[in-house]
Motif scaffolding. Sequence first.
Motif, PDB file in Angstrom:
ATOM      1  N   THR A  96       0.819  -1.212   0.000  1.00 44.01           N
ATOM      2  CA  THR A  96       0.000   0.000   0.000  1.00 44.01           C
ATOM      3  C   THR A  96       0.849   1.257   0.000  1.00 44.01           C
ATOM      4  N   ALA A  97       1.896   1.256   0.817  1.00 40.74           N
ATOM      5  CA  ALA A  97       2.741   2.443   0.926  1.00 40.74           C
ATOM      6  C   ALA A  97       3.414   2.749  -0.404  1.00 40.74           C
ATOM      7  N   GLY A  98       3.885   1.708  -1.102  1.00 43.83           N
ATOM      8  CA  GLY A  98       4.522   1.927  -2.393  1.00 43.83           C
ATOM      9  C   GLY A  98       3.555   2.459  -3.427  1.00 43.83           C
ATOM     10  N   ALA A  99       2.320   1.960  -3.407  1.00 39.09           N
ATOM     11  CA  ALA A  99       1.315   2.440  -4.348  1.00 39.09           C
ATOM     12  C   ALA A  99       1.013   3.913  -4.120  1.00 39.09           C
ATOM     13  N   GLY A 100       0.848   4.284  -2.851  1.00 35.68           N
ATOM     14  CA  GLY A 100       0.566   5.685  -2.538  1.00 35.68           C
ATOM     15  C   GLY A 100       1.716   6.596  -2.910  1.00 35.68           C
ATOM     16  N   ALA A 101       2.939   6.152  -2.627  1.00 35.57           N
ATOM     17  CA  ALA A 101       4.103   6.975  -2.946  1.00 35.57           C
ATOM     18  C   ALA A 101       4.257   7.136  -4.453  1.00 35.57           C
ATOM     19  N   GLY A 102       3.985   6.072  -5.218  1.00 39.08           N
ATOM     20  CA  GLY A 102       4.102   6.156  -6.669  1.00 39.08           C
ATOM     21  C   GLY A 102       3.121   7.148  -7.265  1.00 39.08           C
ATOM     22  N   ILE A 103       1.878   7.110  -6.792  1.00 39.59           N
ATOM     23  CA  ILE A 103       0.868   8.033  -7.309  1.00 39.59           C
ATOM     24  C   ILE A 103       1.182   9.462  -6.883  1.00 39.59           C
ATOM     25  N   ALA A 104       1.627   9.632  -5.642  1.00 38.33           N
ATOM     26  CA  ALA A 104       1.999  10.969  -5.178  1.00 38.33           C
ATOM     27  C   ALA A 104       3.165  11.528  -5.990  1.00 38.33           C
ATOM     28  N   GLU A 105       4.118  10.650  -6.353  1.00 37.61           N
ATOM     29  CA  GLU A 105       5.250  11.095  -7.172  1.00 37.61           C
ATOM     30  C   GLU A 105       4.785  11.524  -8.561  1.00 37.61           C
ATOM     31  N   ASP A 106       3.861  10.749  -9.160  1.00 36.97           N
ATOM     32  CA  ASP A 106       3.323  11.124 -10.468  1.00 36.97           C
ATOM     33  C   ASP A 106       2.578  12.454 -10.395  1.00 36.97           C
ATOM     34  N   HIS A 112       3.217  14.841  -8.200  1.00 39.24           N
ATOM     35  CA  HIS A 112       4.223  15.867  -7.928  1.00 39.24           C
ATOM     36  C   HIS A 112       4.974  16.259  -9.207  1.00 39.24           C
ATOM     37  N   LYS A 113       5.233  15.294 -10.088  1.00 36.76           N
ATOM     38  CA  LYS A 113       5.979  15.557 -11.316  1.00 36.76           C
ATOM     39  C   LYS A 113       5.101  16.060 -12.451  1.00 36.76           C
ATOM     40  N   LEU A 143       2.831  14.227 -14.066  1.00 40.35           N
ATOM     41  CA  LEU A 143       2.453  13.184 -15.005  1.00 40.35           C
ATOM     42  C   LEU A 143       0.944  12.953 -15.002  1.00 40.35           C
ATOM     43  N   ILE A 144       0.336  13.062 -13.841  1.00 41.73           N
ATOM     44  CA  ILE A 144      -1.112  12.889 -13.762  1.00 41.73           C
ATOM     45  C   ILE A 144      -1.821  13.963 -14.574  1.00 41.73           C
ATOM     46  N   ASP A 145      -1.289  15.200 -14.560  1.00 38.44           N
ATOM     47  CA  ASP A 145      -1.878  16.257 -15.377  1.00 38.44           C
ATOM     48  C   ASP A 145      -1.789  15.896 -16.855  1.00 38.44           C
ATOM     49  N   ARG A 146      -0.708  15.267 -17.252  1.00 37.10           N
ATOM     50  CA  ARG A 146      -0.559  14.810 -18.632  1.00 37.10           C
ATOM     51  C   ARG A 146      -1.633  13.779 -18.969  1.00 37.10           C
ATOM     52  N   PHE A 147      -1.852  12.837 -18.073  1.00 35.60           N
ATOM     53  CA  PHE A 147      -2.887  11.842 -18.306  1.00 35.60           C
ATOM     54  C   PHE A 147      -4.266  12.492 -18.412  1.00 35.60           C
ATOM     55  N   ARG A 148      -4.493  13.509 -17.599  1.00 35.79           N
ATOM     56  CA  ARG A 148      -5.801  14.170 -17.621  1.00 35.79           C
ATOM     57  C   ARG A 148      -6.094  14.819 -18.965  1.00 35.79           C
ATOM     58  N   LEU A 185      -5.727   6.296  -2.804  1.00 31.89           N
ATOM     59  CA  LEU A 185      -6.439   7.439  -2.238  1.00 31.89           C
ATOM     60  C   LEU A 185      -5.495   8.314  -1.419  1.00 31.89           C
ATOM     61  N   ILE A 186      -4.639   7.682  -0.625  1.00 32.28           N
ATOM     62  CA  ILE A 186      -3.665   8.450   0.165  1.00 32.28           C
ATOM     63  C   ILE A 186      -2.729   9.231  -0.761  1.00 32.28           C
ATOM     64  N   GLY A 187      -2.275   8.599  -1.849  1.00 28.59           N
ATOM     65  CA  GLY A 187      -1.383   9.266  -2.783  1.00 28.59           C
ATOM     66  C   GLY A 187      -2.016  10.470  -3.445  1.00 28.59           C
ATOM     67  N   LEU A 188      -3.321  10.437  -3.643  1.00 28.44           N
ATOM     68  CA  LEU A 188      -4.015  11.570  -4.245  1.00 28.44           C
ATOM     69  C   LEU A 188      -4.260  12.700  -3.248  1.00 28.44           C
ATOM     70  N   ILE A 189      -4.326  12.350  -1.969  1.00 26.92           N
ATOM     71  CA  ILE A 189      -4.651  13.347  -0.950  1.00 26.92           C
ATOM     72  C   ILE A 189      -3.423  14.140  -0.522  1.00 26.92           C
ATOM     73  N   VAL A 190      -2.302  13.449  -0.315  1.00 32.46           N
ATOM     74  CA  VAL A 190      -1.104  14.113   0.207  1.00 32.46           C
ATOM     75  C   VAL A 190      -0.381  14.854  -0.915  1.00 32.46           C
ATOM     76  N   ARG A 191       0.637  15.635  -0.535  1.00 32.68           N
ATOM     77  CA  ARG A 191       1.313  16.494  -1.509  1.00 32.68           C
ATOM     78  C   ARG A 191       2.671  15.972  -1.955  1.00 32.68           C
ATOM     79  N   THR A 192       3.282  15.085  -1.193  1.00 32.95           N
ATOM     80  CA  THR A 192       4.619  14.613  -1.531  1.00 32.95           C
ATOM     81  C   THR A 192       4.700  13.096  -1.406  1.00 32.95           C
ATOM     82  N   PRO A 193       5.624  12.444  -2.142  1.00 30.08           N
ATOM     83  CA  PRO A 193       5.806  10.996  -2.000  1.00 30.08           C
ATOM     84  C   PRO A 193       6.204  10.592  -0.585  1.00 30.08           C
ATOM     85  N   GLU A 194       7.009  11.442   0.093  1.00 29.90           N
ATOM     86  CA  GLU A 194       7.426  11.133   1.463  1.00 29.90           C
ATOM     87  C   GLU A 194       6.215  11.053   2.396  1.00 29.90           C
TER      88      GLU A 194
END
Length: 304
Positions: A113-123, A125-126, A128-133, A199-208
């Motif tokens: 779970t932690a890795g999934a959240g960090a990966g989405i948060a990283e995308d 932050h960079k 990439l999610i805006d690109r997908f949108r 969901l956690i990755g979308l809510i927080v602001r940083t991968p950390e």
Amino acid sequence: MSTYSGGNPASGGSPATGGGTASGGPLARTPVSGGGLRQAVGDSLIVARRNLIRMVRIPEVLIFALVQPVMFVVLFSYVFGGSISVPGFGLDAAGYREYLMAGIFAQTVTFATAGAGAGIAEDMHKGLIDRFRSLPMTRGAVMTGRTLADAVQTALTLVVLAVVAALVGWRFHEGVPKALLAFALLLLLGYAFTWIGALIGLIVRTPEAATSGGLIWLFPLTFISVAFVPSENMPSFLAHIAEWNPFSATVMACRELFGNLGPGYQAPDAWPMQHPVLASVLYSVLIIVVFRTLAVRKYRSAAV
């Protein structure tokens, strides 16, 4: 599928330039809010493929994901084995390893779970999610593709972990079909928990922050359970929590399917402990439905 010309999302072409209508005017390209099932599956598989390619190109991600569960297997087997009494095995170290492994397997898939959240948060932050949108793809595809890729990584981790467990003396005793069913339940639980991570990755602001937020609640969830010690050894109020814990249901289901319950073992009276396989499926499906809905809704609201 939505029709457009010009930039190709799969090849990195820009969706905002090139192409046009039959009359020569510019063709507006907007993300698809709905789309049929075929498009949703296709888009999800494209995103999953992107994440799997990334995993292959950065193998240390998978390597580090394997280190922690292997350490847990060795430490719990040889440090606590013979010190903790479990029903049907007593203080027998080999018996404790039989009892332990279902808990280690389940802990491993939930800690993804932690890795999934960090990966989405990283995308996020960079950018990439805006690109997908900006691409004409179904809204849920980004999250679904990511969680499917994480499920593949979890499956690979389980294979390696099972080999390590066999090396320290763990065995399954109820035949291959039941063992495969047990691993399927583990993967279902892991997939369900990756939606919590999404969901956690979308809510927080940083991968950390996503990594910390993805782990802080997992420790009480996994340790207040029947994964490492029987609920009979806990205070009564903690025993009730452990026996109704979704994590415990999958652990107990796996012990039953692997044949890792001690001779004469009597399950606690709580319904999930009496019907662990059914409870495991129901819990996992419920978690997927709830947290996928929340994650996709959060993704949509962030896209506005």
